[in-house]
Design a protein around this motif. Structure first.
Motif, PDB file in Angstrom:
ATOM      1  N   PRO A  80      42.567  26.725  31.925  1.00  0.00           N
ATOM      2  CA  PRO A  80      43.743  27.418  32.459  1.00  0.00           C
ATOM      3  C   PRO A  80      43.418  28.479  33.496  1.00  0.00           C
ATOM      4  CG  PRO A  80      43.807  27.300  30.052  1.00  0.00           C
ATOM      5  CD  PRO A  80      42.432  26.911  30.481  1.00  0.00           C
ATOM      6  N   MET A  81      42.188  29.013  33.465  1.00  0.00           N
ATOM      7  CA  MET A  81      41.831  30.072  34.400  1.00  0.00           C
ATOM      8  C   MET A  81      40.390  29.856  34.856  1.00  0.00           C
ATOM      9  SD  MET A  81      42.292  34.205  33.897  1.00  0.00           S
ATOM     10  CE  MET A  81      44.067  34.099  33.618  1.00  0.00           C
ATOM     11  N   VAL A  82      40.237  29.156  35.965  1.00  0.00           N
ATOM     12  CA  VAL A  82      38.914  28.865  36.499  1.00  0.00           C
ATOM     13  C   VAL A  82      38.232  30.143  36.984  1.00  0.00           C
ATOM     14  CG1 VAL A  82      37.666  27.630  38.324  1.00  0.00           C
ATOM     15  CG2 VAL A  82      39.599  26.524  37.159  1.00  0.00           C
ATOM     16  N   ASN A  83      39.021  31.080  37.496  1.00  0.00           N
ATOM     17  CA  ASN A  83      38.494  32.262  38.184  1.00  0.00           C
ATOM     18  C   ASN A  83      39.006  33.552  37.519  1.00  0.00           C
ATOM     19  OD1 ASN A  83      37.597  34.136  40.090  1.00  0.00           O
ATOM     20  ND2 ASN A  83      39.050  33.492  41.687  1.00  0.00           N
ATOM     21  N   PRO A  84      38.573  33.832  36.288  1.00  0.00           N
ATOM     22  CA  PRO A  84      39.099  35.010  35.597  1.00  0.00           C
ATOM     23  C   PRO A  84      38.739  36.337  36.258  1.00  0.00           C
ATOM     24  CG  PRO A  84      37.290  34.053  34.350  1.00  0.00           C
ATOM     25  CD  PRO A  84      37.627  33.081  35.438  1.00  0.00           C
ATOM     26  N   ASP A  85      37.603  36.413  36.940  1.00  0.00           N
ATOM     27  CA  ASP A  85      37.268  37.649  37.657  1.00  0.00           C
ATOM     28  C   ASP A  85      38.256  37.888  38.797  1.00  0.00           C
ATOM     29  OD1 ASP A  85      35.130  38.150  36.029  1.00  0.00           O
ATOM     30  OD2 ASP A  85      33.590  37.537  37.471  1.00  0.00           O
ATOM     31  N   GLY A  86      38.533  36.835  39.560  1.00  0.00           N
ATOM     32  CA  GLY A  86      39.467  36.979  40.666  1.00  0.00           C
ATOM     33  C   GLY A  86      40.856  37.345  40.202  1.00  0.00           C
ATOM     34  N   VAL A  87      41.306  36.719  39.109  1.00  0.00           N
ATOM     35  CA  VAL A  87      42.621  37.048  38.555  1.00  0.00           C
ATOM     36  C   VAL A  87      42.659  38.507  38.116  1.00  0.00           C
ATOM     37  CG1 VAL A  87      44.206  36.614  36.629  1.00  0.00           C
ATOM     38  CG2 VAL A  87      43.185  34.688  37.866  1.00  0.00           C
ATOM     39  N   THR A  88      41.637  38.941  37.413  1.00  0.00           N
ATOM     40  CA  THR A  88      41.590  40.323  36.912  1.00  0.00           C
ATOM     41  C   THR A  88      41.557  41.320  38.067  1.00  0.00           C
ATOM     42  OG1 THR A  88      40.448  39.561  34.922  1.00  0.00           O
ATOM     43  CG2 THR A  88      40.324  41.908  35.417  1.00  0.00           C
ATOM     44  N   LEU A  89      40.801  41.016  39.102  1.00  0.00           N
ATOM     45  CA  LEU A  89      40.738  41.899  40.258  1.00  0.00           C
ATOM     46  C   LEU A  89      42.091  41.971  40.962  1.00  0.00           C
ATOM     47  CD1 LEU A  89      39.044  43.684  42.108  1.00  0.00           C
ATOM     48  CD2 LEU A  89      38.283  41.604  43.309  1.00  0.00           C
ATOM     49  N   GLN A  90      42.762  40.833  41.083  1.00  0.00           N
ATOM     50  CA  GLN A  90      44.074  40.823  41.737  1.00  0.00           C
ATOM     51  C   GLN A  90      45.103  41.623  40.944  1.00  0.00           C
ATOM     52  OE1 GLN A  90      47.187  39.291  40.958  1.00  0.00           O
ATOM     53  NE2 GLN A  90      48.117  39.286  43.003  1.00  0.00           N
ATOM     54  N   GLN A  91      44.998  41.571  39.625  1.00  0.00           N
ATOM     55  CA  GLN A  91      46.003  42.229  38.785  1.00  0.00           C
ATOM     56  C   GLN A  91      45.705  43.706  38.532  1.00  0.00           C
ATOM     57  OE1 GLN A  91      45.843  39.671  35.352  1.00  0.00           O
ATOM     58  NE2 GLN A  91      47.337  38.196  36.177  1.00  0.00           N
ATOM     59  N   TYR A  92      44.431  44.055  38.394  1.00  0.00           N
ATOM     60  CA  TYR A  92      44.075  45.416  37.970  1.00  0.00           C
ATOM     61  C   TYR A  92      43.285  46.206  39.013  1.00  0.00           C
ATOM     62  CZ  TYR A  92      45.570  43.832  33.359  1.00  0.00           C
ATOM     63  OH  TYR A  92      46.310  43.345  32.320  1.00  0.00           O
ATOM     64  N   GLY A  93      42.833  45.540  40.029  1.00  0.00           N
ATOM     65  CA  GLY A  93      42.086  46.237  41.049  1.00  0.00           C
ATOM     66  C   GLY A  93      40.628  46.473  40.680  1.00  0.00           C
ATOM     67  N   PRO A  94      39.878  47.165  41.520  1.00  0.00           N
ATOM     68  CA  PRO A  94      38.424  47.312  41.329  1.00  0.00           C
ATOM     69  C   PRO A  94      38.040  48.160  40.125  1.00  0.00           C
ATOM     70  CG  PRO A  94      39.176  48.636  43.178  1.00  0.00           C
ATOM     71  CD  PRO A  94      40.338  47.787  42.785  1.00  0.00           C
ATOM     72  N   ASN A  95      38.967  48.937  39.575  1.00  0.00           N
ATOM     73  CA  ASN A  95      38.620  49.758  38.409  1.00  0.00           C
ATOM     74  C   ASN A  95      38.333  48.904  37.173  1.00  0.00           C
ATOM     75  OD1 ASN A  95      38.793  52.132  39.812  1.00  0.00           O
ATOM     76  ND2 ASN A  95      40.922  52.551  39.232  1.00  0.00           N
ATOM     77  N   ALA A  96      38.694  47.633  37.207  1.00  0.00           N
ATOM     78  CA  ALA A  96      38.380  46.731  36.096  1.00  0.00           C
ATOM     79  C   ALA A  96      36.949  46.214  36.171  1.00  0.00           C
ATOM     80  CB  ALA A  96      39.362  45.555  36.090  1.00  0.00           C
ATOM     81  N   PHE A  97      36.174  46.694  37.158  1.00  0.00           N
ATOM     82  CA  PHE A  97      34.810  46.232  37.361  1.00  0.00           C
ATOM     83  C   PHE A  97      33.864  47.429  37.371  1.00  0.00           C
ATOM     84  CE2 PHE A  97      37.487  42.858  38.688  1.00  0.00           C
ATOM     85  CZ  PHE A  97      36.770  41.696  38.448  1.00  0.00           C
ATOM     86  N   PRO A  98      32.574  47.187  37.215  1.00  0.00           N
ATOM     87  CA  PRO A  98      31.618  48.300  37.182  1.00  0.00           C
ATOM     88  C   PRO A  98      31.746  49.186  38.422  1.00  0.00           C
ATOM     89  CG  PRO A  98      30.554  46.256  36.526  1.00  0.00           C
ATOM     90  CD  PRO A  98      31.906  45.883  37.010  1.00  0.00           C
ATOM     91  N   SER A  99      31.537  50.452  38.229  1.00  0.00           N
ATOM     92  CA  SER A  99      31.678  51.414  39.331  1.00  0.00           C
ATOM     93  C   SER A  99      30.710  51.122  40.467  1.00  0.00           C
ATOM     94  CB  SER A  99      31.469  52.839  38.813  1.00  0.00           C
ATOM     95  OG  SER A  99      30.172  52.963  38.218  1.00  0.00           O
ATOM     96  N   THR A 100      29.596  50.489  40.133  1.00  0.00           N
ATOM     97  CA  THR A 100      28.571  50.213  41.149  1.00  0.00           C
ATOM     98  C   THR A 100      29.011  49.179  42.182  1.00  0.00           C
ATOM     99  OG1 THR A 100      27.610  48.606  39.605  1.00  0.00           O
ATOM    100  CG2 THR A 100      26.657  50.830  39.641  1.00  0.00           C
ATOM    101  N   VAL A 101      30.038  48.384  41.868  1.00  0.00           N
ATOM    102  CA  VAL A 101      30.444  47.323  42.804  1.00  0.00           C
ATOM    103  C   VAL A 101      31.812  47.589  43.420  1.00  0.00           C
ATOM    104  CG1 VAL A 101      29.056  45.606  41.578  1.00  0.00           C
ATOM    105  CG2 VAL A 101      31.484  45.864  41.004  1.00  0.00           C
ATOM    106  N   ARG A 102      32.461  48.658  43.038  1.00  0.00           N
ATOM    107  CA  ARG A 102      33.842  48.872  43.507  1.00  0.00           C
ATOM    108  C   ARG A 102      33.917  49.035  45.021  1.00  0.00           C
ATOM    109  NH1 ARG A 102      35.253  53.108  38.604  1.00  0.00           N
ATOM    110  NH2 ARG A 102      35.107  51.542  36.936  1.00  0.00           N
ATOM    111  N   SER A 103      32.982  49.728  45.587  1.00  0.00           N
ATOM    112  CA  SER A 103      33.032  49.925  47.040  1.00  0.00           C
ATOM    113  C   SER A 103      32.827  48.610  47.784  1.00  0.00           C
ATOM    114  CB  SER A 103      31.980  50.944  47.478  1.00  0.00           C
ATOM    115  OG  SER A 103      30.679  50.501  47.133  1.00  0.00           O
ATOM    116  N   SER A 104      31.952  47.753  47.252  1.00  0.00           N
ATOM    117  CA  SER A 104      31.730  46.464  47.914  1.00  0.00           C
ATOM    118  C   SER A 104      32.954  45.561  47.784  1.00  0.00           C
ATOM    119  CB  SER A 104      30.494  45.763  47.338  1.00  0.00           C
ATOM    120  OG  SER A 104      30.678  45.456  45.967  1.00  0.00           O
ATOM    121  N   LEU A 105      33.661  45.659  46.657  1.00  0.00           N
ATOM    122  CA  LEU A 105      34.890  44.882  46.494  1.00  0.00           C
ATOM    123  C   LEU A 105      35.943  45.334  47.506  1.00  0.00           C
ATOM    124  CD1 LEU A 105      35.133  44.769  42.583  1.00  0.00           C
ATOM    125  CD2 LEU A 105      34.566  42.865  44.096  1.00  0.00           C
TER     126      LEU A 105
END
Length: 529
Positions: free
Chosen positions: A132-157
């Motif tokens: 049902p969700m091939v790309n869960p990282d992409g979905v999560t990023l689209q819905q919650y933004g970069p704060n749902a990911f480690p602080s070390t990668v937020r600027s690159s996102l």
């Protein structure tokens, strides 16, 4: 009193409604935003509510540790495969695929028809696999933004998103690679961004991402007859990618039927394209594959929640249509049969004809009717539904078992076999003598030996050998041949002259075991003295 009666009447009307609601498929909230955590919880609950019908497993994880879940609905050996949310902002496709799981399972459980389909029968013949969700990282990023990911990668996102902190337009995975531009066919010709981006960057090589490699390998395991890759938006249907001439009409007819059910316009075949899941599946498997684009067109964002009920109305029957077409295609690949075999080994059952599909279920040695063949496997009707067994250690027809062992006389040494098959020869033999047979198959007999029950091919044997002990004199009125056993082929060179002899055993009415100066043995016929 009247108020009490009215209340009781009203309550009695409510009770059936409550009972019907309890039976309704309501584990998935169709109209809620499809999040990774919500989907995961729903998958686990559905597998608990429908044991044996819905199972799930993780294909692996994304770079950021989210599982890519695969869910199986059904018990059949025909397979179809539906996937959703290749793109982050297209998560309403997860809503639709999860609702299919919910509604179809409910119809199966209650044995109710669903838009004209007998779901119980269909899902006993077909297994629908979902990611049902091939790309869960992409979905999560689209819905919650970069704060749902480690602080070390937020600027690159944010950099991949062209400096914007609004991620509602995000399509790629969290590495900035578009998962639907990652499949091999046509990949080298795809144009677009040359570095990670919120959309359309194809990566540095095909199958670069975890998501794509996992789905690629999983497709080979499922080996589906048809696939649906749900996307959004535009209410159009892609169905073609260099389809071969022999498959064109088949695929076009299915596409027209799907279009008729959903109201989605067919996209005409055109040169170019590639990199998509549909493109790869058609190229690799030469089977039908479809990409329906859900919702009316929206501009670089997710379709609104308000459109989901309409998209479900359009697609709820189409999912079963594809499953039924997949069943037809699968059945056409099998050799249909109807004959009896006897399996001699306790073995595993297989969900499909292949060693990779071995189940935990067991099949005990027994007769069985073969209803189809494929490769080195037989399809059988079992208490677990239609399953497969390997073709080894069997004979055609049935084996006779004796409730009381049958005496058998071997008049010469015979080679022993583990089964009534010439390939199952042992290095041992049974000496001539009396034995008990416990089974038979054609000219084979299973006899009790010191090393257990073994099989012999009947050659110069006497069946139902039950000689009677006697003690009397018999008169030989003519010259007689002496036999080692009461069988014509066991004649010895010894010739007996007329005279009398002591008989100690009798077999049937014509054979007698006698003692003479020339030696002991059997003679045929005599004149009573």
């Amino acid at each position: 009193m009247k108020k009490i009666i009215a209340f009781m009447l009203a309550f009695s009307l409510i009770l059936p409604m409550m009972s019907q609601k309890a039976e309704a498929a309501d584990y998935v909230n169709l109209n809620a935003t499809a999040t990774y955590t919500g989907m995961t919880a729903d998958i686990k609950e559905l597998s608990t509510k429908y044991p044996g019908l819905i199972t799930y497993k993780s294909l692996g994880k994304t770079v950021y540790g989210r599982h890519i879940w695969a869910v199986k609905l059904g018990k059949g050996d025909a397979t179809v495969f539906y996937n959703g949310s290749h793109h982050g902002r297209e998560w309403i496709t997860t809503n639709i695929t999860m609702e299919m799981l919910d509604q179809y399972a409910n119809a199966y459980k209650n044995k109710t028809t669903f838009d004209g389909y007998n779901v119980f029968n269909l899902l006993n013949d077909v297994s629908i696999w979902f990611v049902p969700m091939v790309n869960p990282d992409g979905v999560t990023l689209q819905q919650y933004g970069p704060n749902a990911f480690p602080s070390t990668v937020r600027s690159s996102l944010i950099k991949m998103n062209n400096g914007s902190t609004n991620f509602k337009r995000w399509k790629a995975n969290a590495q900035g690679i578009d998962p639907n531009r990652q499949y091999p066919p046509g990949w080298s010709s795809i144009e677009g961004p040359t570095s990670p981006s919120y959309k359309n960057y194809k990566g540095t090589k095909p199958l670069q991402t975890n998501e794509n490699r996992l789905l690629y390998n999983f497709t080979y395991f499922v080996d589906p007859e048809v696939t649906i890759s749900y996307h959004s938006a535009g209410r159009i249907l892609y169905w073609h990618y260099n389809n071969t001439a022999e498959n064109y009409t088949r695929d076009y007819n299915m596409a027209k039927a799907f279009s008729s059910m959903t109201g989605y316009s067919l996209v005409a075949p055109a040169p170019g394209g590639g990199g998509g899941y549909k493109d790869w599946f058609i190229s690799e498997f030469k089977r039908p594959a479809f990409t329906p684009e859900l919702s009316y067109a929206v501009n670089e964002t997710n379709p609104p929640l308000s459109v989901i009920p309409e998209e479900w109305r359009r697609n709820k029957k189409a999912g079963l249509y594809i499953a039924n077409e997949g069943k037809k295609l699968w059945e056409g690949k099998l050799t249909k049969t109807n004959y009896l075999i006897t399996k001699f080994d306790n073995t595993y059952l297989y969900d499909r004809p292949g060693t990779q599909y071995k189940s935990t279920l067991r099949f005990n040695a027994q007769p069985a009717t073969v209803i189809a063949e494929k490769g080195n496997f037989f399809r059988l009707n079992t208490v677990h539904g239609k399953k497969w067994v390997s073709k080894g250690n069997y004979v055609l027809g049935s084996v006779t078992s004796y409730s009381t062992p049958m005496p058998i006389l071997l008049t010469e040494p015979l080679t022993l076999y583990t089964l009534p098959l010439t390939s199952k020869v042992t290095s041992s033999s049974a000496p001539a003598g009396e034995y008990n047979a416990v089974k038979s198959y054609k000219n084979w007999y299973a006899i009790q030996t010191a090393s257990g029950v073994k099989w012999v091919q009947a050659k110069n044997v006497v069946l139902n050998y039950k000689p009677v002990a006697i003690n009397k004199q018999i008169k030989l009125t003519t010259v007689k041949n002496l036999y080692t056993y009461p069988l014509e082929v066991r004649k010895t060179p010894t010739v007996l002259q007329p005279g009398t002899a002591k008989a100690t055993k009798q077999w049937k009415d014509i054979w007698y075991y006698i003692e003479t100066p020339q030696g002991n043995g059997w003679v045929k016929e005599y004149t009573a003295q």
